[in-house]
Scaffold this motif. Structure first.
Motif, PDB file in Angstrom:
ATOM      1  N   LYS A 255       0.759  -1.464   0.019  1.00  0.00           N
ATOM      2  CA  LYS A 255       0.187   0.114   0.218  1.00  0.00           C
ATOM      3  C   LYS A 255       0.808   1.354   0.093  1.00  0.00           C
ATOM      4  O   LYS A 255       0.610   1.961  -0.826  1.00  0.00           O
ATOM      5  CB  LYS A 255      -0.978   0.172   1.240  1.00  0.00           C
ATOM      6  N   HIS A 256       1.884   1.289   0.831  1.00  0.00           N
ATOM      7  CA  HIS A 256       2.652   2.311   0.693  1.00  0.00           C
ATOM      8  C   HIS A 256       3.540   2.766  -0.484  1.00  0.00           C
ATOM      9  O   HIS A 256       3.464   3.962  -0.894  1.00  0.00           O
ATOM     10  CB  HIS A 256       3.990   2.373   1.886  1.00  0.00           C
ATOM     11  N   CYS A 257       3.858   1.554  -0.949  1.00  0.00           N
ATOM     12  CA  CYS A 257       4.755   1.947  -2.405  1.00  0.00           C
ATOM     13  C   CYS A 257       3.860   2.502  -3.634  1.00  0.00           C
ATOM     14  O   CYS A 257       4.018   3.085  -4.200  1.00  0.00           O
ATOM     15  CB  CYS A 257       5.299   0.479  -2.726  1.00  0.00           C
ATOM     16  N   MET A 258       2.426   1.984  -3.565  1.00  0.00           N
ATOM     17  CA  MET A 258       1.570   2.173  -4.735  1.00  0.00           C
ATOM     18  C   MET A 258       0.994   3.783  -4.489  1.00  0.00           C
ATOM     19  O   MET A 258       0.872   4.604  -5.352  1.00  0.00           O
ATOM     20  CB  MET A 258       0.249   1.228  -4.463  1.00  0.00           C
ATOM     21  N   THR A 259       0.762   4.054  -3.176  1.00  0.00           N
ATOM     22  CA  THR A 259       0.347   5.419  -2.834  1.00  0.00           C
ATOM     23  C   THR A 259       1.252   6.493  -2.814  1.00  0.00           C
ATOM     24  O   THR A 259       1.056   7.515  -3.242  1.00  0.00           O
ATOM     25  CB  THR A 259      -0.576   5.393  -1.489  1.00  0.00           C
ATOM     26  N   GLU A 260       2.516   5.997  -2.289  1.00  0.00           N
ATOM     27  CA  GLU A 260       3.600   6.888  -2.331  1.00  0.00           C
ATOM     28  C   GLU A 260       4.101   7.353  -3.793  1.00  0.00           C
ATOM     29  O   GLU A 260       4.381   8.471  -3.882  1.00  0.00           O
ATOM     30  CB  GLU A 260       4.856   6.151  -1.638  1.00  0.00           C
ATOM     31  N   HIS A 261       3.957   6.378  -4.444  1.00  0.00           N
ATOM     32  CA  HIS A 261       4.145   6.873  -6.232  1.00  0.00           C
ATOM     33  C   HIS A 261       3.258   7.802  -6.710  1.00  0.00           C
ATOM     34  O   HIS A 261       3.354   8.750  -7.326  1.00  0.00           O
ATOM     35  CB  HIS A 261       4.306   5.631  -7.018  1.00  0.00           C
ATOM     36  N   ARG A 262       1.790   7.292  -6.254  1.00  0.00           N
ATOM     37  CA  ARG A 262       0.810   8.584  -6.765  1.00  0.00           C
ATOM     38  C   ARG A 262       0.991   9.724  -6.174  1.00  0.00           C
ATOM     39  O   ARG A 262       0.571  10.923  -6.774  1.00  0.00           O
ATOM     40  CB  ARG A 262      -0.634   7.853  -6.407  1.00  0.00           C
ATOM     41  N   ARG A 263       1.311   9.762  -4.733  1.00  0.00           N
ATOM     42  CA  ARG A 263       1.542  11.005  -4.279  1.00  0.00           C
ATOM     43  C   ARG A 263       2.501  11.918  -4.939  1.00  0.00           C
ATOM     44  O   ARG A 263       2.845  13.072  -4.935  1.00  0.00           O
ATOM     45  CB  ARG A 263       1.851  10.850  -2.667  1.00  0.00           C
ATOM     46  N   THR A 264       3.869  11.101  -5.110  1.00  0.00           N
ATOM     47  CA  THR A 264       4.945  11.673  -5.815  1.00  0.00           C
ATOM     48  C   THR A 264       4.558  12.300  -6.969  1.00  0.00           C
ATOM     49  O   THR A 264       4.886  13.608  -7.260  1.00  0.00           O
ATOM     50  CB  THR A 264       6.121  10.895  -5.939  1.00  0.00           C
ATOM     51  N   VAL A 265       3.642  11.725  -7.840  1.00  0.00           N
ATOM     52  CA  VAL A 265       3.478  12.200  -9.244  1.00  0.00           C
ATOM     53  C   VAL A 265       2.626  13.498  -8.796  1.00  0.00           C
ATOM     54  O   VAL A 265       2.670  14.625  -9.594  1.00  0.00           O
ATOM     55  CB  VAL A 265       2.649  11.421 -10.103  1.00  0.00           C
ATOM     56  N   ALA A 266       1.592  13.495  -8.153  1.00  0.00           N
ATOM     57  CA  ALA A 266       0.832  14.893  -7.674  1.00  0.00           C
ATOM     58  C   ALA A 266       1.703  15.946  -7.090  1.00  0.00           C
ATOM     59  O   ALA A 266       1.358  17.043  -7.495  1.00  0.00           O
ATOM     60  CB  ALA A 266      -0.405  14.339  -6.617  1.00  0.00           C
ATOM     61  N   ALA A 267       2.590  15.300  -6.398  1.00  0.00           N
ATOM     62  CA  ALA A 267       3.381  16.440  -5.542  1.00  0.00           C
ATOM     63  C   ALA A 267       4.222  17.241  -6.877  1.00  0.00           C
ATOM     64  O   ALA A 267       4.612  18.475  -6.687  1.00  0.00           O
ATOM     65  CB  ALA A 267       4.404  15.877  -4.603  1.00  0.00           C
ATOM     66  N   THR A 268       4.562  16.427  -7.744  1.00  0.00           N
ATOM     67  CA  THR A 268       5.412  16.874  -8.938  1.00  0.00           C
ATOM     68  C   THR A 268       4.452  18.124  -9.502  1.00  0.00           C
ATOM     69  O   THR A 268       5.144  19.407  -9.666  1.00  0.00           O
ATOM     70  CB  THR A 268       5.959  15.964  -9.790  1.00  0.00           C
ATOM     71  N   VAL A 269       3.478  17.768  -9.777  1.00  0.00           N
ATOM     72  CA  VAL A 269       2.589  18.556 -10.539  1.00  0.00           C
ATOM     73  C   VAL A 269       2.389  20.037  -9.817  1.00  0.00           C
ATOM     74  O   VAL A 269       2.279  20.951 -10.202  1.00  0.00           O
ATOM     75  CB  VAL A 269       1.311  18.011 -10.918  1.00  0.00           C
ATOM     76  N   ALA A 270       2.223  19.665  -8.141  1.00  0.00           N
ATOM     77  CA  ALA A 270       1.756  20.847  -7.577  1.00  0.00           C
ATOM     78  C   ALA A 270       2.920  21.832  -7.390  1.00  0.00           C
ATOM     79  O   ALA A 270       2.971  23.165  -7.379  1.00  0.00           O
ATOM     80  CB  ALA A 270       1.490  20.232  -5.924  1.00  0.00           C
TER      81      ALA A 270
END
Length: 354
Positions: A255-270
Motif C-alpha cells: 500500500k505504501h509503495c502504490m500510494t507513495e508513487h501516486r503522491r509523488t506524481v501529484a506533488a510534482t505537478v503541485a
C-alpha cells in the motif's frame, strides 16, 4: 581549499577536482527500487574531492572527517571501513576500462553522516566522475549514476535504488529532480522562491547497511513475487486487492509503495504549478504512510515531524531510508527564523542541517 589540502597530504598537485552535492528527498520514499517516481532536490552541502592517479595498485585516501590516511589495494574487498565507498568506486571504474590502477584521493565534506542526505552517493558519483575525467570517454550523468549504484549494490552490499545517485549526478541546488526510476526519464523543477525546504536531523543516527532497510527491500520483493512483476509502485487498485491473501505487514508495504508513487506524481505537478498548500498536504500524507504502512519511522522522528507541522510548516515528513536521520519540511521563508527556533527549542537532540 581541496587543492591545498591535497598538496599538503600527498606533496603533489591533483589531476582532477570536483564537487558533488548531497540531496534530500522531498517525497517518494522506497519507490526507487519498486518502479516508481521520486522527487529529490540537491543541497548546497556536499562532497569535494581531488584525485591523482597511481600505477602501483594502491589507493591512498585522506578525509577531513577521519584521522590519518587510509591505504587500500585495488583488489581489496569491502571491510566495513569508511573508505569502502571510495575503494569500491575506483575498482568499478577500473573494471569498466576508464579508471586508474590506483589513486591518491583527498575528500572534504559538509554532509553529516547517517543523516539520509546521500553522503555515500555523493562520494561514489564524485569518484567515478573524477576517474572518468582522467580519460577520454562519453559517460553521461545517467551512466555515472548507474555505475555509482552498482558500487553500493555489488561492492557494499546495500540494495538501494537509483534515486540518490541520479539526484546528486544531475540536479543542482535549487532544483528538484522529477525522476521516473523505471525508465530513468527525468525533468528538473525549480523550487519556489517563497518557501525553504528545511532539513533537520532528528538526532537519531543510523546506517542503511545495518539491516532494517534490507528487510524492507526483501518484503517488497515478496510482494513482487505475489504480483508476478517488479513494478510494485505501478500496481492497479485491482492488483492491490488481489494481495488479500498476504500477511498484513506485506500488504501494508505494498500500500505504501502504490500510494507513495501516486503522491509523488501529484506533488510534482503541485510544485510545478506553485501550489504549495497542496504540496504540503502530500508531504504530510507521505509521512503517515511511512510511519504506519512502511513502518520505517521512529518516535523521535514522528515527534519532530508533528511539531514541524504544528509550528507552521506547509508540510513535513521523514526523508531518506528511515529508522532515524532527517526530516524535510516545506516552510514559508518569512516564517523560517521563528519556526526554526521553536522547533529546535522543543527538540534539543535535533539539529539544523540546511
Amino acid at each position: 581549499m581541496i587543492v591545498a589540502e591535497f598538496k599538503r597530504v600527498f606533496d603533489i598537485a591533483p589531476s582532477v577536482t570536483g564537487f558533488t552535492p548531497g540531496r534530500v528527498n522531498l517525497i517518494g520514499e522506497h519507490t526507487d527500487y519498486n518502479g516508481g517516481n521520486v522527487l529529490p532536490t540537491a543541497l548546497d552541502l556536499g562532497v569535494t574531492l581531488a584525485l591523482a592517479p597511481r600505477e602501483d595498485g594502491l589507493i591512498r585516501i585522506w578525509s577531513d572527517k577521519f584521522d590519518g590516511i587510509a591505504e587500500r589495494k585495488m583488489t581489496d574487498a569491502a571491510s566495513d571501513h569508511w573508505s569502502d565507498y571510495i575503494a569500491g568506486a575506483l575498482q568499478l571504474a577500473r573494471s569498466e576500462g576508464f579508471g586508474p590502477d590506483g589513486a591518491n584521493i583527498a575528500v572534504t565534506t559538509t554532509l553529516p553522516f547517517g543523516a539520509g542526505i546521500s553522503s555515500s552517493a555523493a562520494v561514489t558519483v564524485g569518484v567515478i566522475r573524477a576517474a572518468a575525467g582522467l580519460s577520454d570517454n562519453s559517460l553521461t550523468d545517467t551512466d555515472i549514476a548507474v555505475l555509482a549504484r552498482r558500487v553500493e549494490n555489488e561492492y557494499i552490499g546495500m540494495p538501494c535504488g537509483i534515486m540518490d545517485q541520479m539526484a546528486v549526478a544531475i540536479a543542482k541546488p535549487g532544483q528538484a529532480l522529477s525522476l521516473d526510476t523505471k525508465y530513468l526519464e527525468f525533468g528538473l523543477v525549480n523550487l519556489p522562491e517563497t518557501h525553504h525546504m528545511a532539513v533537520i536531523h532528528s538526532g537519531v543516527f543510523r546506517q542503511l547497511n545495518e539491516g532494517r532497510y534490507k528487510i524492507r527491500k526483501e518484503e517488497c520483493d515478496a510482494v513482487k513475487a505475489a504480483l508476478g512483476h517488479d513494478d510494485l509502485c505501478l500496481m492497479t487498485d485491482a492488483e492491490f486487492a488481489s494481495l488479500a491473501h498476504l500477511a498484513a505487514p506485506l500488504r501494508r508495504r505494498a500500500k505504501h509503495c502504490m500510494t507513495e508513487h501516486r503522491r509523488t506524481v501529484a506533488a510534482t505537478v503541485a510544485l510545478q504549478k506553485g501550489e504549495m498548500a497542496a504540496f504540503g498536504v502530500l508531504m504530510n500524507e507521505s509521512h503517515i504512510s511511512m510511519r504506519d504502512d512502511f513502518e520505517m519511522s521512529v518516535q523521535p522522528v514522528d515527534a519532530l515531524v508533528a511539531d514541524a507541522q504544528k509550528f507552521g510548516a506547509t508540510g513535513a515528513r521523514l526523508t531518506g531510508g528511515g529508522f532515524g536521520g532527517c526530516i524535510v519540511a516545506c516552510i514559508e521563508k518569512e516564517k523560517l527564523g521563528a519556526w526554526r527556533t521553536a522547533l529546535l527549542d522543543a527538540h534539543p537532540d535535533a539539529f539544523w542541517v540546511c
